[in-house]
Enzyme design. Structure first.
Site, PDB file in Angstrom:
ATOM      1  N   ARG A   1       0.793  -1.232   0.000  1.00  0.00           N
ATOM      2  CA  ARG A   1       0.000   0.000   0.000  1.00  0.00           C
ATOM      3  C   ARG A   1       0.821   1.276   0.000  1.00  0.00           C
ATOM      4  NH1 ARG A   1      -2.785  -3.633   3.314  1.00  0.00           N
ATOM      5  NH2 ARG A   1      -4.572  -4.470   2.183  1.00  0.00           N
TER       6      ARG A   1
ATOM      7  N   GLY B   1      -0.871 -11.412   8.768  1.00  0.00           N
ATOM      8  CA  GLY B   1      -0.761 -12.862   8.951  1.00  0.00           C
ATOM      9  C   GLY B   1      -1.776 -13.444   9.909  1.00  0.00           C
TER      10      GLY B   1
ATOM     11  N   GLU C   1      -4.471 -14.728   9.341  1.00  0.00           N
ATOM     12  CA  GLU C   1      -5.091 -15.941   8.777  1.00  0.00           C
ATOM     13  C   GLU C   1      -4.194 -17.155   8.941  1.00  0.00           C
ATOM     14  OE1 GLU C   1      -4.642 -13.104   7.211  1.00  0.00           O
ATOM     15  OE2 GLU C   1      -6.683 -12.309   7.228  1.00  0.00           O
TER      16      GLU C   1
ATOM     17  N   TRP D   1      -2.108  -4.623  10.292  1.00  0.00           N
ATOM     18  CA  TRP D   1      -1.726  -4.563   8.883  1.00  0.00           C
ATOM     19  C   TRP D   1      -2.131  -3.298   8.141  1.00  0.00           C
ATOM     20  CZ3 TRP D   1      -6.060  -4.692   5.638  1.00  0.00           C
ATOM     21  CH2 TRP D   1      -7.236  -5.238   6.179  1.00  0.00           C
TER      22      TRP D   1
ATOM     23  N   ASN E   1      -8.106  -9.199  13.791  1.00  0.00           N
ATOM     24  CA  ASN E   1      -8.901 -10.237  14.462  1.00  0.00           C
ATOM     25  C   ASN E   1      -8.030 -11.251  15.198  1.00  0.00           C
ATOM     26  OD1 ASN E   1      -8.485 -11.118  11.422  1.00  0.00           O
ATOM     27  ND2 ASN E   1      -8.625 -13.000  12.628  1.00  0.00           N
TER      28      ASN E   1
ATOM     29  N   ASP F   1     -14.312 -12.193  12.131  1.00  0.00           N
ATOM     30  CA  ASP F   1     -13.217 -11.653  11.316  1.00  0.00           C
ATOM     31  C   ASP F   1     -13.305 -10.148  11.132  1.00  0.00           C
ATOM     32  OD1 ASP F   1     -10.886 -11.724   9.875  1.00  0.00           O
ATOM     33  OD2 ASP F   1     -11.769 -12.476   8.024  1.00  0.00           O
TER      34      ASP F   1
ATOM     35  N   ASP G   1     -11.598  -7.393  11.732  1.00  0.00           N
ATOM     36  CA  ASP G   1     -10.401  -6.600  12.017  1.00  0.00           C
ATOM     37  C   ASP G   1     -10.796  -5.154  12.305  1.00  0.00           C
ATOM     38  OD1 ASP G   1      -7.740  -8.163  10.680  1.00  0.00           O
ATOM     39  OD2 ASP G   1      -9.693  -8.780   9.924  1.00  0.00           O
TER      40      ASP G   1
ATOM     41  N   TRP H   1     -14.408  -1.073  -2.609  1.00  0.00           N
ATOM     42  CA  TRP H   1     -13.122  -1.347  -1.975  1.00  0.00           C
ATOM     43  C   TRP H   1     -12.207  -0.122  -2.009  1.00  0.00           C
ATOM     44  CZ3 TRP H   1     -11.829  -5.369   0.959  1.00  0.00           C
ATOM     45  CH2 TRP H   1     -12.543  -6.568   0.839  1.00  0.00           C
TER      46      TRP H   1
END
Length: 541
Positions: free
Chosen positions: A128, A188, A190, A238, A256, A299, A301, A460
């Site tokens: 990003r 990370g 996940e 993140w 999360n 989930d 976040d 998005w």
């Protein structure tokens, strides 16, 4: 051993001069040099607002494409470029990086990091953006390294490993430069990582401090984890945080707990997942925290960008932090103490009845994931996500691209296998329900939506507000759109040809204001048409 490739191109006639030193003071006062874009959100306060006003509500309809830069890599292009004194610095997919002439898009240098083949990544080979300090650019990589590059050549000046990519540690965010340090947060969640936020000395690359977002044994908050679940509990960090130089506090949001959908082996609040952390940037010491979704099972976040606003509330000037959260609530906190001030839903949500007087959700029965699945709103992608909000001091409104989507959440216990996905089952969109979304203009003093523009699909892309009375936003159909910031009227749009996963930014060179956004594998810029010269013939009718 990984090798890096640097392609330094000779300067061409007409190429922009390379940037002067970017001091900490310049970044702190970034709003005062709107021709540049010196940090991910444009300024430390996360407002993504520019004082540029050449493009206005009166002339935005004439905006025209200026130049297009093509990234050599496929996949989602999520960068926010930096611009310093006529030079644009861009990161791209697969950790490509470029310096461009901000007037023409011409490449000045190109750097590519060679990446290992078996990266464990959640959501694409994305990056990003850069941070900049002095004559150095800072890049956080997909294989969990932090690099300093020379702004003039793209040469690597230092390279440190922050985590083990084979276990799922990675970086996708733009670092934040604060004083003499470079701050990064790891991805990370996940893969069952233990999240952390790191600070590195900008000159040497030596790690100054690390804050684990999951407390270890003996540390406050460790008791909120069951057994050894803290060792694989996620809580990544993140997205880029915000910073208040006056309070000298760093505000960094976390993600999360892992596994995201099954909490049967991590009973408790799971601190500091889904939290806002206020950290001392000198030491990494925790000053306060606020947890948005304790013991999250969906989930959600809380990594969305924190926006710092000084607002008069009930006759009192308050230093606040405003956070449009993935769980569907807009929160207003006192950023000196972390105390809850206000919370209000901004999308349809079914998992909670509301918030108590301390900001903790009053949960609705039947919203926990089950083996057969349960319908919950918002869905796992959330009411908003990594797309940046913006705030205009002219209108006093916060602009958030919001998502309306519900999911069917299922859950089953899962054992962690290092380097493998660790979700605790899955979530899928509810059958027969079309996702949708809206650009919302929210009054942060009340949480009320003052106006909204409906998108066909859930977006998005982030937003940008400018002193020209405009707000820019994008949609997943590929349109970059300019709105009247006060009234919400659409003034202009441009079909870029690809879904937008980035947030727009603006800058100026030689007195000309540009708006830039990534779409597909391209970076596009827009500006007002050049006025016809005195000797130029008028077009025939």
């Amino acid at each position: 051993m990984l090798k890096s490739l640097v392609l330094a191109l000779l300067a061409f006639p007409g190429t922009a001069r390379l940037a002067a030193q970017v001091t900490p003071e310049r970044i702190e006062r970034a709003a005062g040099e709107p021709q540049n874009w010196l940090t991910y959100s444009g300024s430390y306060d996360g407002r993504r607002f520019s004082a540029l006003q050449q493009i206005t509500a009166a002339n935005a309809a004439t905006l025209a494409a200026q130049w297009v830069f093509q990234s050599p890599a496929p996949g989602k292009f999520e960068t926010t470029p930096l611009v310093v004194d006529g030079v644009m610095y861009v990161t791209a997919q697969d950790n490509h990086a470029f310096a461009l002439d901000a007037r023409t898009g011409r490449t000045i240098w190109h750097y590519q990091r060679a990446l290992p083949e078996k990266l464990r990544l959640c959501c694409g080979h994305v990056n990003r953006g850069f941070a900049i300090l002095g004559d150095r650019l800072f890049l956080a990589t997909l294989d969990a390294h932090v690099l300093a590059l020379d702004t003039k050549t793209g040469n690597v000046l230092w390279d440190v490993q922050a985590g083990d990519y084979s276990k799922g540690y990675s970086f996708t965010l733009a670092p934040l430069a604060v004083q003499d340090k470079v701050i990064v947060g790891v991805s990370g969640g996940e893969y069952g990582v233990r999240g952390f936020i790191d600070a590195y000395d900008a000159k040497t690359g030596k790690r100054a401090w690390r804050f684990y977002t999951i407390p270890g044994p003996g540390e406050p908050g460790h008791e909120t984890w069951e057994g050894d679940s803290w060792t694989r509990g996620g809580a990544p960090a993140w997205l880029t945080g915000s910073y208040d130089p006056e309070l000298n506090l760093l505000y960094w949001p976390t993600g999360n707990p892992s596994p995201s959908n099954d909490g049967s082996q991590r009973h408790g609040d799971d601190l500091y997942s889904n939290s806002m952390l206020a950290l001392d940037p000198d030491t990494g010491a925790l000053k306060w925290h606020f947890q948005f979704t304790p013991h999250d099972l969906h989930d959600w976040d809380s990594t969305e960008i924190p926006v710092l606003l000084d607002m008069e509330l009930n006759g009192q000037l308050r230093k606040t932090l405003v956070h449009a959260n993935r769980n569907g609530f807009l929160y207003v906190l006192d950023r000196t103490t972390g105390k809850f001030i206000l919370g209000k839903p901004f999308v349809k949500l079914t998992w909670a009845k509301g918030l108590d007087d301390k900001g903790r959700a009053i949960q609705s029965p039947g919203a926990e994931p089950t083996a057969v699945g349960v319908h919950v709103c918002p869905g796992a992608i959330g009411a908003t996500n990594f797309m940046s909000p913006s705030y205009s001091p002219q209108t006093g409104l916060l602009y958030v691209n919001t998502r309306e989507q519900c999911d069917i959440f299922t859950a089953e216990p899962q054992a962690l296998v290092p380097g493998h996905a660790y979700l605790g089952s899955m979530y899928i969109p509810a059958s027969g329900e079309k996702d949708r979304g809206a650009l919302q203009a929210i009054d942060p003093k009340t949480g009320e939506v003052r106006w909204q523009f409906d998108h066909f699909s859930a977006p998005w892309a982030g937003t940008l507000a400018t002193a020209g009375g405009l707000v820019f936003a994008g949609d997943v159909e590929g349109n970059l759109i300019a709105f009247d910031a006060r009234a919400g009227k659409m003034l202009w749009h441009f079909p870029t040809g690809a879904a937008l996963y980035a947030s727009p930014m603006t800058y100026s060179v030689d007195g000309k204001q540009y708006v830039a956004i990534a779409a597909g594998s391209a970076l596009l810029t827009f500006a007002l048409p050049e006025p016809a010269s005195a000797g130029e013939a008028a077009p025939q009718k």
